[in-house]
Design an enzyme around this catalytic site. Structure first.
Site, PDB file in Angstrom:
ATOM      1  N   ARG A  33       0.821  -1.213   0.000  1.00  0.00           N
ATOM      2  CA  ARG A  33       0.000   0.000   0.000  1.00  0.00           C
ATOM      3  C   ARG A  33       0.850   1.256   0.000  1.00  0.00           C
ATOM      4  O   ARG A  33       0.625   2.178  -0.775  1.00  0.00           O
ATOM      5  CB  ARG A  33      -0.919   0.003   1.218  1.00  0.00           C
ATOM      6  CG  ARG A  33      -1.807  -1.207   1.296  1.00  0.00           C
ATOM      7  CD  ARG A  33      -2.382  -1.359   2.688  1.00  0.00           C
ATOM      8  NE  ARG A  33      -3.221  -0.238   3.064  1.00  0.00           N
ATOM      9  CZ  ARG A  33      -4.534  -0.241   2.965  1.00  0.00           C
ATOM     10  NH1 ARG A  33      -5.153  -1.299   2.524  1.00  0.00           N
ATOM     11  NH2 ARG A  33      -5.233   0.806   3.312  1.00  0.00           N
ATOM     12  N   LYS A  92      20.997 -11.493  -0.476  1.00  0.00           N
ATOM     13  CA  LYS A  92      22.291 -12.176  -0.569  1.00  0.00           C
ATOM     14  C   LYS A  92      23.280 -11.597   0.438  1.00  0.00           C
ATOM     15  O   LYS A  92      24.475 -11.882   0.374  1.00  0.00           O
ATOM     16  CB  LYS A  92      22.861 -12.041  -1.984  1.00  0.00           C
ATOM     17  CG  LYS A  92      21.984 -12.682  -3.038  1.00  0.00           C
ATOM     18  CD  LYS A  92      22.519 -12.402  -4.436  1.00  0.00           C
ATOM     19  CE  LYS A  92      21.550 -12.886  -5.492  1.00  0.00           C
ATOM     20  NZ  LYS A  92      21.883 -12.345  -6.822  1.00  0.00           N
ATOM     21  N   ARG A 139      11.659   2.018   3.464  1.00  0.00           N
ATOM     22  CA  ARG A 139      10.895   1.300   4.485  1.00  0.00           C
ATOM     23  C   ARG A 139      11.838   0.239   5.038  1.00  0.00           C
ATOM     24  O   ARG A 139      12.418  -0.532   4.263  1.00  0.00           O
ATOM     25  CB  ARG A 139       9.661   0.676   3.838  1.00  0.00           C
ATOM     26  CG  ARG A 139       9.007  -0.475   4.614  1.00  0.00           C
ATOM     27  CD  ARG A 139       8.348  -0.036   5.905  1.00  0.00           C
ATOM     28  NE  ARG A 139       7.224   0.850   5.725  1.00  0.00           N
ATOM     29  CZ  ARG A 139       5.948   0.469   5.789  1.00  0.00           C
ATOM     30  NH1 ARG A 139       5.629  -0.771   6.037  1.00  0.00           N
ATOM     31  NH2 ARG A 139       4.990   1.343   5.633  1.00  0.00           N
ATOM     32  N   HIS A 145       6.617   7.051  10.955  1.00  0.00           N
ATOM     33  CA  HIS A 145       6.050   6.895   9.618  1.00  0.00           C
ATOM     34  C   HIS A 145       5.441   8.253   9.257  1.00  0.00           C
ATOM     35  O   HIS A 145       4.224   8.420   9.255  1.00  0.00           O
ATOM     36  CB  HIS A 145       4.974   5.795   9.638  1.00  0.00           C
ATOM     37  CG  HIS A 145       4.516   5.354   8.284  1.00  0.00           C
ATOM     38  ND1 HIS A 145       4.928   5.953   7.110  1.00  0.00           N
ATOM     39  CD2 HIS A 145       3.670   4.363   7.911  1.00  0.00           C
ATOM     40  CE1 HIS A 145       4.353   5.340   6.088  1.00  0.00           C
ATOM     41  NE2 HIS A 145       3.582   4.384   6.539  1.00  0.00           N
TER      42      HIS A 145
END
Lengths: 188, 329
Positions: free
Chosen positions: B59, B87, B109, B139
């Site tokens: 989202r 990796k 994020r 946030h």
């Protein structure tokens, strides 16, 4: 040559007073009616900030002359400027498209001063993102010359020969509490 | 070394009232773009925005992607799964790679609190960093879209401020749920307070942070006591992984005491709105009928998210220098 002495703050002289501005807008309104054979299918879009009250005044005069309602709106061109990266990001002004829309209509852009033409270039880009007008015309209270793009106005209140270094300030009662156009040199 | 510093959006504590209002006002103008026949402006043509997502969040990512694309930026999506990160590549090497690719902004994020700050200030790259959620920290764009939604829906209940700007003055907002782990709550507490709202966080004792002395808000353990006095209630998502951590007795008990049921919602003032950052656990923190009721502005939050993120991208990237953020690195 010695350095040019700093001009006093009152070096600005008035080139149009309130009645000159009113007469110029009346003439522009008559020319708009004449050129477009009436006011049907017209929409006026003012460019913020001073183009917006000018557009409203022209619309009021059009309704007196032609007894018809011409939709008025505003179009902010900030996001379409070509010099965005030269200055810090600016606050945005209001874009307001009249409910009638612009598709198939003759859009008349209204601005206070026509200078380099870059604002109008940006405005034309902004208009084409809003729809597809039948035509775009341009009305300006003052044309001060020094174009940098192949753009000209269809309706001009006053042609004002200026030097590149000079500044033209349009004051309108809606914003500045008086009607006046002054020409001079801004203090550095 | 960079001589000129770039600005970032890492935390809502970096935003003063003026900067926060500038973002909201800009977003308000940009919201019109979604009504235009051509939903695109040329403003960020030639700029590259990288969505760097170490945690899944479809989202938030698509919201940032839509925002960047409406401003004509080029968008590169970099998700950790199946990439060099899985990796074992370090954040530093990822940053150096993005810098070499010419990223102008990185939307990050990350599950670790502070990762965006590290990315912004470690001098690995010369790009604007936007925090799209870091661990249990912040946030900020979620809080900004929440503030935008509050202002949009509760205009009649906002007190005019002295200097004439419209913030969130006079509003009372409850934030309910897992406040302890919620970056949405943290960002909102600070931003809403900056904008003049009164905030009450509501949580069971196990999910209430211990040290909220420096948080500009009040706390309560009782949702029923708070609801009759709010203008808006923000329900936080219950994270299923916390269920096993001893924070919840059971989903059923949580739902009974802290879930927004139809009966509870009826105790709110008539004008009060219901918000949720999504994705919702219908039937747990919010009852389906409340989420779909006229009080619910959850769909508006999603729509406003795009406008607010456009505003942030424009103000950070649109000019020669950023118009907001913590410029001093």
């Amino acid at each position: 040559m010695t350095a040019v002495p700093a001009r006093p703050a009152d070096s600005f002289r008035e080139v149009l007073d309130a009645s000159d501005i009113s007469r110029a807008l009346t003439r522009i309104a008559h020319e708009i009616v004449e050129r477009n054979k009436g006011c049907d299918h017209l929409v006026l879009l003012g460019i913020p900030s001073r183009g917006v009250p000018l557009a409203r005044r022209i619309a009021a005069k059009l309704s007196e002359i032609d007894n018809s309602h011409v939709p008025v709106g505003s179009i902010d061109i900030t996001m379409y400027r070509d010099d965005l990266r030269l200055k810090p990001a600016r606050a945005l002004a209001h874009t307001e498209v009249p409910p009638e829309g612009i598709d198939g209509r003759v859009v008349i852009l209204v601005d206070d001063v026509l200078f380099s033409g870059r604002t109008i270039r940006a405005a034309m880009d902004a208009v084409s993102d809003l729809g597809r007008p039948q035509a775009i015309q341009l009305a300006t209270l003052v044309d001060r010359g020094h174009r940098e793009l192949p753009i000209r106005a269809d309706y001009v209140g006053k042609n004002l020969p200026t030097a590149q270094s000079e500044a033209v300030h349009v004051k309108l009662t809606e914003i500045d509490e008086q009607d006046s156009v002054v020409l001079g040199v801004d203090a550095q | 070394m960079n001589t000129h510093m770039k600005a970032h959006l890492l935390s809502t504590t970096d935003l003063d009232r003026e900067a926060a209002l500038q973002i909201l006002d800009t977003a308000e103008e940009l919201a019109r773009v979604s009504d235009m026949p051509i939903k695109k402006m040329p403003t960020l043509r030639g700029r590259t925005v990288v969505n760097l997502f170490f945690e899944d969040s479809t989202r938030t990512r698509i919201s940032f992607e839509a925002a960047a694309k409406r401003l004509s930026a080029d968008v590169i999506n970099f998700s950790a799964k199946g990439s060099s990160v899985s990796k074992g590549e370090s954040l530093k090497d990822t940053a150096l790679t993005l810098a070499a690719m010419g990223a102008d902004a990185v939307v990050i994020r990350h599950s670790m609190s502070g990762a965006p700050h590290r990315l912004a200030h470690a001098d690995w790259m010369d790009a604007h960093v936007i925090n799209a959620g870091d661990g249990t920290h912040e946030h900020p764009t979620q809080a900004l879209l929440d503030a935008f939604t509050l202002r949009q829906h509760l205009g009649d209940h906002i007190t005019a401020s002295a200097e004439g700007s419209t913030g969130l003055d006079g509003l009372h907002v409850a934030i309910v749920g897992d406040v302890l782990h919620s970056r949405v709550a943290r960002s909102n507490v600070h931003l809403l307070n900056t904008l003049g709202a009164k905030v009450t966080v509501v949580a069971p004792p196990t999910l209430m942070p211990l040290h909220t002395d420096n948080w500009p808000c009040e706390g309560s353990y009782s949702l029923d006591e708070v609801l009759p006095n709010v203008d808006a209630v923000m329900m936080l998502r219950v994270q299923h992984e916390r269920m096993d951590g001893g924070f919840f007795p059971s989903a059923r008990e949580y739902s009974q005491r802290y879930g927004l049921t139809v009966q509870r919602a009826a105790t709110m003032p008539d004008h009060a709105i219901v918000m949720h950052p999504g994705p919702m656990n219908r039937g747990l923190e919010i009852e389906s009928r409340v989420a779909d009721s006229p009080r619910s502005v959850i769909v508006d939050q999603v729509r406003n998210g795009v406008s607010v993120r456009m505003a942030v991208l424009y103000l950070l990237l649109g000019g020669s220098e950023s118009a907001l953020g913590d410029g001093a690195a």
